[in-house]
Design a protein around this motif. Structure first.
Motif, mmCIF file in Angstrom:
data_model
loop_
_atom_site.group_PDB
_atom_site.id
_atom_site.type_symbol
_atom_site.label_atom_id
_atom_site.label_comp_id
_atom_site.label_asym_id
_atom_site.label_seq_id
_atom_site.Cartn_x
_atom_site.Cartn_y
_atom_site.Cartn_z
ATOM 1 N N GLU A 1 50.548 4.700 93.063
ATOM 2 C CA GLU A 1 50.128 6.076 93.266
ATOM 3 C C GLU A 1 51.311 7.026 93.121
ATOM 4 O O GLU A 1 52.457 6.649 93.283
ATOM 5 C CB GLU A 1 49.497 6.225 94.658
ATOM 6 N N GLY A 2 51.028 8.256 92.786
ATOM 7 C CA GLY A 2 52.078 9.269 92.653
ATOM 8 C C GLY A 2 52.591 9.393 91.226
ATOM 9 O O GLY A 2 52.368 8.537 90.382
ATOM 10 N N LYS A 3 53.324 10.475 90.968
ATOM 11 C CA LYS A 3 53.778 10.757 89.607
ATOM 12 C C LYS A 3 54.847 9.784 89.117
ATOM 13 O O LYS A 3 55.055 9.639 87.915
ATOM 14 C CB LYS A 3 54.305 12.190 89.535
ATOM 15 N N ASP A 4 55.554 9.139 90.041
ATOM 16 C CA ASP A 4 56.607 8.203 89.657
ATOM 17 C C ASP A 4 56.144 6.748 89.675
ATOM 18 O O ASP A 4 56.954 5.830 89.613
ATOM 19 C CB ASP A 4 57.821 8.358 90.588
ATOM 20 N N ALA A 5 54.840 6.523 89.769
ATOM 21 C CA ALA A 5 54.308 5.157 89.806
ATOM 22 C C ALA A 5 54.636 4.424 88.508
ATOM 23 O O ALA A 5 54.508 4.995 87.412
ATOM 24 C CB ALA A 5 52.803 5.182 90.016
ATOM 25 N N PRO A 6 55.055 3.167 88.574
ATOM 26 C CA PRO A 6 55.419 2.426 87.362
ATOM 27 C C PRO A 6 54.183 2.024 86.564
ATOM 28 O O PRO A 6 53.082 1.913 87.119
ATOM 29 C CB PRO A 6 56.126 1.189 87.918
ATOM 30 N N PRO A 7 54.328 1.795 85.259
ATOM 31 C CA PRO A 7 53.219 1.265 84.462
ATOM 32 C C PRO A 7 52.836 -0.124 84.973
ATOM 33 O O PRO A 7 53.700 -0.928 85.317
ATOM 34 C CB PRO A 7 53.806 1.191 83.046
ATOM 35 N N PHE A 8 51.537 -0.374 85.035
ATOM 36 C CA PHE A 8 51.056 -1.682 85.506
ATOM 37 C C PHE A 8 49.922 -2.160 84.621
ATOM 38 O O PHE A 8 48.940 -1.445 84.403
ATOM 39 C CB PHE A 8 50.568 -1.570 86.952
ATOM 40 N N ARG A 9 50.061 -3.351 84.080
ATOM 41 C CA ARG A 9 49.013 -3.973 83.269
ATOM 42 C C ARG A 9 48.572 -5.267 83.940
ATOM 43 O O ARG A 9 49.402 -6.082 84.338
ATOM 44 C CB ARG A 9 49.522 -4.304 81.862
#
Length: 280
Positions: free
Chosen positions: A153-161
């Motif tokens: 969550e949030g603007k700095d959340a890392p990409p997650f696949r």
């Protein structure tokens, strides 16, 4: 062929016993660590760390060693004992959690259960209860698992696949309402710009990640680590060779999976089926 030895009382310290057996077999064969690495195709430093007890290695590595030394099943049995050492498991998991918190990108494959980052409280509670947790600890673990969701969550959340085996979506909760809520939450999470969800259908056939969940973390310094787990053990893998091989396997499974758009449609169809199910 080496004679298979009996696992003695020394196995009361599983990790130390495993490392000791590795050293004994190698030195007894007159093989150096470099020679062992060349013969089996892994970086020799991995075997050095295994003999020092710094890492357990993966089941693939241990099976190769069993074959090399002519000790069918012995090393794998010792490895399973060491991997089942709950103290070591907690230490490895704590280290994994610390690495996850600072990862700049994450990839995941789920063989049977949704990743904790996607779980609703009802789903987490039922999964954890099935693992034998009692009420007080259960609620603590559910709360902790819900806290992990903040990572995405949030603007700095890392990409997650994540790639979900179809079996994950074909194994519902006992509470139909909770299961519907979980599927709805999954659809919502998949719409976030930093999240990619794919489904690999059972009809895709056999592949290299059957039987184990895998996490890959890209760290700020540019290296990638992997964490594999099932219901009984977890293993943090930091050596470059095994991680690269696991990544190649992951890429092959991703090629078998539905696209993100097709995967979303698949999940929505399951929601529609659940809504139309007369038993609900």
């Amino acid at each position: 062929m080496s004679q298979r030895r009996v696992v003695t009382g020394r196995s009361q310290e599983p990790r130390q016993r495993f490392a000791e057996e590795l050293r004994t077999l190698r030195t007894g064969s007159g093989t150096s660590l470099r020679q062992l690495g060349e013969r089996l195709g892994w970086d020799w430093s991995l075997f050095g760390k295994m003999e020092k007890g710094e890492t357990l290695g993966s089941p693939e590595v241990v099976q190769a060693l069993d074959t090399h030394y002519g000790t069918p099943g012995l090393l794998l049995a010792l490895w399973e004992l060491a991997a089942g050492d709950h103290t070591q498991f907690r230490e490895r998991y704590r280290r994994y959690m610390a690495l996850e918190a600072k990862a700049v990108s994450l990839w995941h494959f789920a063989v049977s259960v949704l990743p904790g980052l996607f779980q609703t409280p009802g789903y987490a509670r039922e999964v954890l209860a099935a693992g034998g947790l009692k009420e007080k600890e259960l609620e603590q673990q559910v709360k902790a698992r819900m806290g992990r969701r903040e990572l995405l969550e949030g603007k700095d959340a890392p990409p997650f696949r994540t790639i979900l085996s179809e079996a994950v979506l074909r194994t519902p909760l006992r509470d139909v309402g909770e299961w519907r809520g979980q599927l709805e939450y999954l659809v919502g999470v998949a719409e976030r710009p930093n999240v990619t969800v794919q489904v690999v259908l059972q009809s895709a056939g056999l592949h290299g990640l059957l039987g184990v969940d895998v996490w890959y973390l890209l760290l700020p310094e540019g290296r990638t680590v992997a964490y594999t787990e099932n219901g009984y053990w977890g293993q943090l893998i930091e050596d470059a060779g095994p991680v690269v091989r696991l990544q190649k396997t992951y890429d092959a499974v991703r090629d078998l999976a539905l696209t993100p758009v097709e995967s979303r449609k698949f999940i929505l169809r399951m929601l529609e089926e659940k809504a139309c199910d007369p038993s609900t």
